[in-house]
Design a protein around this motif. Structure first.
Motif, PDB file in Angstrom:
ATOM      1  N   GLY A  39      54.944  45.442  59.960  1.00  9.51           N
ATOM      2  CA  GLY A  39      53.747  44.943  59.272  1.00  9.51           C
ATOM      3  C   GLY A  39      54.008  44.167  57.999  1.00  9.51           C
ATOM      4  N   GLU A  40      55.243  43.728  57.750  1.00  7.57           N
ATOM      5  CA  GLU A  40      55.512  42.935  56.537  1.00  7.57           C
ATOM      6  C   GLU A  40      54.956  41.528  56.642  1.00  7.57           C
ATOM      7  OE1 GLU A  40      59.533  44.493  54.360  1.00  7.57           O
ATOM      8  OE2 GLU A  40      59.709  42.836  55.730  1.00  7.57           O
ATOM      9  N   SER A  42      52.610  38.702  59.189  1.00 11.13           N
ATOM     10  CA  SER A  42      51.554  38.723  60.198  1.00 11.13           C
ATOM     11  C   SER A  42      52.089  38.459  61.600  1.00 11.13           C
ATOM     12  CB  SER A  42      50.490  37.698  59.836  1.00 11.13           C
ATOM     13  OG  SER A  42      51.089  36.472  59.561  1.00 11.13           O
ATOM     14  N   LYS A 256      47.583  40.137  53.003  1.00 12.27           N
ATOM     15  CA  LYS A 256      48.235  40.761  54.163  1.00 12.27           C
ATOM     16  C   LYS A 256      47.243  40.818  55.323  1.00 12.27           C
ATOM     17  CE  LYS A 256      49.864  45.342  55.579  1.00 12.27           C
ATOM     18  NZ  LYS A 256      50.384  46.639  55.129  1.00 12.27           N
ATOM     19  N   ASN A 258      46.211  42.651  58.303  1.00 18.57           N
ATOM     20  CA  ASN A 258      46.495  44.046  58.626  1.00 18.57           C
ATOM     21  C   ASN A 258      46.235  44.333  60.108  1.00 18.57           C
ATOM     22  OD1 ASN A 258      47.229  46.632  58.172  1.00 18.57           O
ATOM     23  ND2 ASN A 258      45.446  47.221  56.952  1.00 18.57           N
ATOM     24  N   TRP A 259      47.045  43.705  60.951  1.00 18.67           N
ATOM     25  CA  TRP A 259      46.856  43.843  62.402  1.00 18.67           C
ATOM     26  C   TRP A 259      46.906  45.302  62.825  1.00 18.67           C
ATOM     27  CZ3 TRP A 259      45.627  39.222  64.422  1.00 18.67           C
ATOM     28  CH2 TRP A 259      46.103  38.069  63.791  1.00 18.67           C
ATOM     29  N   ALA A 261      45.704  47.819  61.547  1.00 17.72           N
ATOM     30  CA  ALA A 261      44.511  48.623  61.279  1.00 17.72           C
ATOM     31  C   ALA A 261      43.604  48.730  62.515  1.00 17.72           C
ATOM     32  CB  ALA A 261      43.730  48.038  60.103  1.00 17.72           C
ATOM     33  N   THR A 266      48.388  45.179  67.993  1.00 15.85           N
ATOM     34  CA  THR A 266      49.698  44.494  67.958  1.00 15.85           C
ATOM     35  C   THR A 266      50.356  44.498  69.332  1.00 15.85           C
ATOM     36  OG1 THR A 266      50.689  46.524  67.169  1.00 15.85           O
ATOM     37  CG2 THR A 266      50.254  44.869  65.516  1.00 15.85           C
ATOM     38  N   GLN A 408      41.916  42.450  56.483  1.00 15.48           N
ATOM     39  CA  GLN A 408      42.808  41.833  55.493  1.00 15.48           C
ATOM     40  C   GLN A 408      42.783  42.620  54.186  1.00 15.48           C
ATOM     41  OE1 GLN A 408      41.994  37.502  55.731  1.00 15.48           O
ATOM     42  NE2 GLN A 408      41.538  37.873  57.891  1.00 15.48           N
ATOM     43  N   CYS A 409      43.933  42.655  53.522  1.00 21.29           N
ATOM     44  CA  CYS A 409      44.032  43.404  52.262  1.00 21.29           C
ATOM     45  C   CYS A 409      45.128  42.786  51.409  1.00 21.29           C
ATOM     46  CB  CYS A 409      44.336  44.875  52.549  1.00 21.29           C
ATOM     47  SG  CYS A 409      45.831  45.111  53.512  1.00 21.29           S
ATOM     48  N   PRO A 411      48.787  42.420  49.704  1.00 22.43           N
ATOM     49  CA  PRO A 411      50.119  42.852  50.153  1.00 22.43           C
ATOM     50  C   PRO A 411      50.502  44.172  49.476  1.00 22.43           C
ATOM     51  CG  PRO A 411      50.144  40.549  49.404  1.00 22.43           C
ATOM     52  CD  PRO A 411      48.807  41.107  49.035  1.00 22.43           C
ATOM     53  N   ASP A 412      51.254  45.011  50.196  1.00 24.75           N
ATOM     54  CA  ASP A 412      51.589  46.346  49.673  1.00 24.75           C
ATOM     55  C   ASP A 412      52.275  46.272  48.307  1.00 24.75           C
ATOM     56  OD1 ASP A 412      50.581  47.299  52.019  1.00 24.75           O
ATOM     57  OD2 ASP A 412      52.531  47.501  52.996  1.00 24.75           O
TER      58      ASP A 412
END
Ligand code: FAD
Length: 558
Positions: A39-40, A42, A256, A258-259, A261, A266, A408-409, A411-412
């Motif tokens: 998940g780093e 997309s 990010k 966030n697929w 989620a 994925t 979407q959010c 990035p960590d």
């Protein structure tokens, strides 16, 4: 795959594709080590996908995920043990290969190999580990001590729409600052073009250029990812654990996708009729599906806000429906727009024109429908549906084709930093784009929390404002520029016509042209012409090069 051979047993590379696995198998690789968390990126294949493909070739896959910039002694030992214990050849990979070669080199440092030798070896296979000298020294006390962190006047995190533009706008104003852009990506995408790829108008190739061709001359490109921020000491740490010191910091790594989620997403993206224009590699699949569908059910989804280009999910629906209408199959296709939100578009003035097209295409609007799970093989999607009282139930729908806009959010590495607000976004003053607590930190583009529409059009206006205000902070400009929240969303309602939404904070309409030239509230051919012919060169040749056409900041006394 960019492979580096370390010795007879170990090779390493950047992110693997499924097609690389057969090549590795034929070169005798028996074990693959993945040093990357899922998940780093997309478009990153998950470890499970790699593992499944590896198993088909009799290759064992091991997941030793390394959080960028945070390699522990235990991880170094685990990596070395996995390599030593493996039968046959081993191939390690991460985003660029840097984490894998760093693990290997640290394990070598522990056996007494000098830092200079390790740095030289890495350089000979294309990796710059010069920033690691101190870490190597710590692993091997006999090694020489290292230089201090590299210093720049301005460090820009991210070389996307915002990052490159702000670098160019700084250079336009002054040439005597040292500026570095940190970005691990080989390529830069013109993401606004992906809707057009999904609609069969642009080719994929029209939306990508090499990063090296876009970094402005005079700017240092550091091809690494930023891992952590230390704003109190004006430092950022990179994935390879090296440290950069800055006077001013600009944060622009985008958001990010966030697929992960959405359960099952994925695993099935790119197959079973499941697509998304939010990924470069999948936008052509959208067009392929659209052309192939002659009857059945087509679903288009929109997650909760905020998302980048809030119009993109419905643009995909309109362009697809237009194709089906013109090929006389729309009557056989049931089109549904499942939107987690409660309105078709956030700025009411544009809704009547859009509703005309919803009616024309006979599309069903299902509000408060949030996609939570998908199963590709059975072509089934599940939505959490909220009623007026706030009660939720899960509703199941089958599809022949589904276009997914992912949640979407931030990035960590941003969300976990001191720069973030409670929701993870960089916490800026919405007028100056200066960080609310750290005066030498700025942010633009999708990652910051100003309530503007997250678009490249917004970044185009923000870049010269950030450049101006950063120089004001350094005492080199007398004026502070103010951002009015401008963003733009060209809604492709049919091939050849666009409703051009342009608005700022609070939904205030901010049209670029008088309405007798271009009325954004009506579908026009002129707006389509702008999107198809004019905006791409404006992006590549003006915005990214500091030519601030129609976006020169309006200065007010600071
Ligand atoms: P990006 O352009 O995404 O760039 C971020 C950069 O940061 C990347 O190069 C990435 O590699 C880098 N990065 C990430 N993590 C790190 C790290 N740890 N360290 C260093 N670098 C890092 N906008 C419009 O104006 N009009 C449109 O019609 C439109 N349509 C769109 C349609 C789609 C399908 C999509 C996906 C987007 C669309 N957009 C549109 C939105 C627009 O593309 C984005 O708003 C814009 O690209 C944001 O710019 P940015 O610089 O914030 O991020």
């Amino acid at each position: 795959m960019k492979t580096a051979t370390i010795n007879d047993k170990l090779s390493l590379s950047d992110q693997l594709l499924i097609s690389d696995i057969a090549d590795l198998a034929s070169s005798g690789v028996k074990t693959i080590i993945c040093n990357r968390p899922d998940g780093e990126d997309s478009d990153q294949l998950t470890f499970t996908e790699i593992q499944a493909a590896a198993a088909q070739h009799g290759i064992i896959a091991i997941h030793q995920a390394i959080t960028p910039g945070q390699i522990s002694g235990e991880q170094v030992d685990a990596f070395r043990q996995a390599v030593d214990a493996a039968d046959g050849k081993v191939h390690a990979y991460c985003r660029t290969g840097t984490r894998s070669i760093t693990l290997w080199s640290l394990s070598e440092a522990k056996t007494g190999v000098p830092a200079a030798t390790l740095i030289e070896r890495a350089e000979s296979v294309g990796y710059d580990l010069s920033g690691m000298a101190e870490k190597f020294a710590a692993a091997n006390p006999d090694a020489p001590r290292s230089p201090t962190p590299k210093e720049y006047d301005v460090v820009i995190v991210g070389g996307g729409a915002g990052g490159i533009s702000v670098a160019s706008s700084l250079l336009k104003r002054t040439q005597d600052l040292s500026i570095a852009i940190v970005d691990p990506a080989e390529v830069h995408y013109y993401q606004p073009g992906w809707t057009m790829v999904g609609g069969g108008v642009f080719t994929q190739e029209q939306t990508v250029k090499s990063m090296s061709s876009l970094i402005p001359s005079g700017v240092v490109w550091i091809k690494e990812a930023v891992a952590t921020f230390a704003p109190a000491s004006n430092q950022v740490t990179l994935e390879d654990a090296s440290v950069l010191q800055y006077r001013q910091l600009v944060v622009a790594p985008g958001l990010k996708l966030n697929w992960g989620a959405v359960e099952g997403l994925t695993e099935t993206l790119g197959h079973n009729g499941v697509t998304s224009n939010y990924r470069y590699d999948l936008a052509p699949y959208t067009w392929k599906l659209v052309q192939g569908l002659k009857s059945g059910k087509a679903i288009f989804t929109q997650p909760p806000m905020p998302i980048k280009c809030a119009g993109a999910p419905q643009k995909a629906m309109y362009l697809s429906s237009d194709h089906w209408l013109k090929s006389q199959v729309l009557g056989n296709i049931d089109v549904e727009f499942c939107n987690a939100g409660a309105v078709l578009f956030g700025v009411q003035e544009y809704v009547p024109a859009l509703m005309e097209y919803v009616k024309k295409y006979d599309a069903t609007l299902s509000f408060n429908h949030n996609l939570v799970k998908i199963d590709g093989p059975s072509k089934t999607a599940w939505f959490e549906v909220k009623d007026a009282e706030g009660n939720t139930q899960v509703v199941e729908k089958t599809f022949d084709m589904i276009h997914v806009c992912p949640p979407q959010c931030a990035p960590d590495f941003v969300a976990q930093s001191e720069l973030a607000d409670a929701n993870g976004w960089v916490d800026v003053d919405q007028t100056t784009l200066q960080h609310k607590r750290f005066n030498n930190v700025w942010s633009l583009g999708d990652v910051q929390n100003a309530p503007n529409a997250k678009t490249a059009a917004a970044a185009r206006v923000q870049a010269p404002i950030v450049a101006n205000n950063l120089l004001h902070e350094l005492g080199r400009e007398n004026w502070v520029a103010h951002y009015n929240g401008y963003g733009s969303c060209p809604l492709t309602v049919e091939r050849g016509k666009i409703v051009l939404a342009e608005f700022g904070y609070g939904g205030k309409l901010l049209p670029s042209f008088p309405s007798w030239v271009l009325n954004g509230r009506k579908p026009t051919r002129l707006a389509w012409w702008l999107k198809e012919i004019i905006l791409p060169p404006i992006y590549w040749k003006a915005m990214l090069r500091g030519r601030e056409w129609m976006v020169t900041p309006v200065h007010e006394k600071g």
